[in-house]
Design an enzyme around this catalytic site. Sequence first.
Site, PDB file in Angstrom:
ATOM      1  N   ASP A 144      -6.380  25.366  32.020  1.00 42.68           N
ATOM      2  CA  ASP A 144      -4.687  25.240  32.486  1.00 42.68           C
ATOM      3  C   ASP A 144      -4.436  26.345  31.520  1.00 42.68           C
ATOM      4  O   ASP A 144      -4.635  27.384  31.160  1.00 42.68           O
ATOM      5  CB  ASP A 144      -4.679  23.728  31.867  1.00 42.68           C
ATOM      6  N   GLU A 177      -3.080  28.024  36.324  1.00 42.17           N
ATOM      7  CA  GLU A 177      -1.771  28.825  36.252  1.00 42.17           C
ATOM      8  C   GLU A 177      -0.731  28.199  36.827  1.00 42.17           C
ATOM      9  O   GLU A 177       0.017  29.482  36.887  1.00 42.17           O
ATOM     10  CB  GLU A 177      -1.976  30.022  35.024  1.00 42.17           C
ATOM     11  N   TRP A 178      -1.082  27.524  37.864  1.00 41.07           N
ATOM     12  CA  TRP A 178       0.443  27.303  38.929  1.00 41.07           C
ATOM     13  C   TRP A 178       0.784  28.409  39.753  1.00 41.07           C
ATOM     14  O   TRP A 178       1.856  28.478  40.393  1.00 41.07           O
ATOM     15  CB  TRP A 178       1.440  26.847  38.297  1.00 41.07           C
ATOM     16  N   GLY A 179      -0.246  29.518  40.014  1.00 41.09           N
ATOM     17  CA  GLY A 179       0.112  31.171  40.835  1.00 41.09           C
ATOM     18  C   GLY A 179       1.234  31.581  39.649  1.00 41.09           C
ATOM     19  O   GLY A 179       1.834  32.691  41.044  1.00 41.09           O
ATOM     20  N   ASN A 181       1.090  34.075  37.975  1.00 41.05           N
ATOM     21  CA  ASN A 181       0.606  35.876  37.715  1.00 41.05           C
ATOM     22  C   ASN A 181      -0.177  35.973  38.874  1.00 41.05           C
ATOM     23  O   ASN A 181      -1.156  36.894  38.758  1.00 41.05           O
ATOM     24  CB  ASN A 181      -0.444  35.710  36.685  1.00 41.05           C
ATOM     25  N   ASP A 199       2.565  21.926  39.744  1.00 39.54           N
ATOM     26  CA  ASP A 199       2.117  20.212  40.445  1.00 39.54           C
ATOM     27  C   ASP A 199       2.395  19.272  41.760  1.00 39.54           C
ATOM     28  O   ASP A 199       3.546  19.223  42.020  1.00 39.54           O
ATOM     29  CB  ASP A 199       2.046  19.169  39.061  1.00 39.54           C
TER      30      ASP A 199
HETATM   31  C1  GLA Z   1      -0.486  20.694  34.422  1.00 37.17           C
HETATM   32  C2  GLA Z   1      -1.847  20.513  35.642  1.00 37.17           C
HETATM   33  C3  GLA Z   1      -1.907  19.663  35.914  1.00 37.17           C
HETATM   34  C4  GLA Z   1      -2.447  18.787  35.252  1.00 37.17           C
HETATM   35  C5  GLA Z   1      -2.209  18.363  33.183  1.00 37.17           C
HETATM   36  C6  GLA Z   1      -2.400  18.046  32.475  1.00 37.17           C
HETATM   37  O1  GLA Z   1       0.154  19.599  34.239  1.00 37.17           O
HETATM   38  O2  GLA Z   1      -1.269  21.416  36.402  1.00 37.17           O
HETATM   39  O3  GLA Z   1      -3.862  19.818  36.947  1.00 37.17           O
HETATM   40  O4  GLA Z   1      -4.368  19.042  34.709  1.00 37.17           O
HETATM   41  O5  GLA Z   1      -1.552  19.590  33.291  1.00 37.17           O
HETATM   42  O6  GLA Z   1      -1.958  17.663  31.029  1.00 37.17           O
END
Ligand code: GLA
Length: 393
Positions: A144, A177-179, A181, A199
């Site tokens: 993460d 890293e949620w996109g 970068n 998320d």
């Molecule tokens: C981030 C991630 C989630 C999960 C949480 C855990 O938000 O994107 O998928 O792993 O952390 O805290």
Amino acid sequence: MRKLVFLLWATTLQAQKTEHLALTPPMGWNSWNGFHCNVTEALIRETADAMVTSGMRDAGYQYVNIDDCWHGARDSLGFIHPDSARFPTGMKALADYVHAKGLKLGIYSDAGSKTCGGRPGSRGYENQDALTYAHWGVDYLKYDWCNTDSLNAVGAYLTMRDALFRTGRPIVFSICEWGSNKPWLWASAVGNLWRTTSDIHACFDCLLDHDRWIQWGVVPILERQPALRAYAGPGHWNDPDMLEVGNGMSVSEDRAHFTMWAMVAAPLIAGNNIRSMSHETAATLTNRAVIAVDQDSLGIEGFRYSLADSVEVWFKPLARDAWAMAFLNRARTSRNATFDWRRESVADTVFNRTIEGAYHIRDLWAGADRGTTGQPLTVTLPPHDVVLLRLTR
Ligand code: GLA
């Protein structure tokens, strides 16, 4: 000095991504969407049991992944230990249990000083943590991006990639890293999958605003994917986040979510309580014909062909000149949609494939044949539902 430079250079050369992993999108289960920080050894063991008894393992689900909050503290030598109250027999025993069921174990860490849930992160401990995971028998790491301050994402993920590689154990590396970068531009040589968005939330078409961050429903996440399809393929996948099937949406919405994740060759990581899931949820998650669309060996993501009157039509090239085709109804009311093959010309311009000539049509959720592409096809779509077809020669 020269010697040192040579050594550094040689080490960089040697370290790489483990080959031959995740040649199709990874399938499994993860604790986060259903349980958040409430992870225990009992939950993981019972989930592994349920993966077998529910038929999920035999349908292809392999990884049992522990997400955030499994951690205890680091000891005086820096080694991380699981929370002993939650994981009394420890990770190695748990991995042995999961492996004995014919499954694999996944774990979670973070490139920063702390995880998103405030537990110890791997920053500064990358090699030690990778070795610890390998020693425990871990097969998958989700990594993460919370509390990373000014860390460089490419560098931080490369550091953990190299650490994993040097353990000698094949460990799927899931970049989370949620996109932020644009990992699709650099991560194919670094990891096996990378998140493309923030998320997911268990709603069909919503955004959930938490002030400092936003959770996305199924439809907004899906919208982001076609632009990224050129970057994915065997061993390196776009990850539109884990499944919310069985977490509160309707049966139709769950079916649509699962179908569209298969259409974009997404990792299929269930996130529900599979120990007590309904018959409908199990049927959705274990439909082998739908799973086969996701797991097709070509590894080409689908694309949206059209959108009219809230109905989207998607195509996905499959091996042996076959195609998957999905109708998705985004509306809250039913729709009829007709597709006339003679008037349309379907081409995948990124992967150079076209639909030409006649195909047999199989409706994968109904388990029924629907004639050929020689005649127009009309489908009825309940609200927030799909029809998924397989076209074969
Ligand atoms: C981030 C991630 C989630 C999960 C949480 C855990 O938000 O994107 O998928 O792993 O952390 O805290």
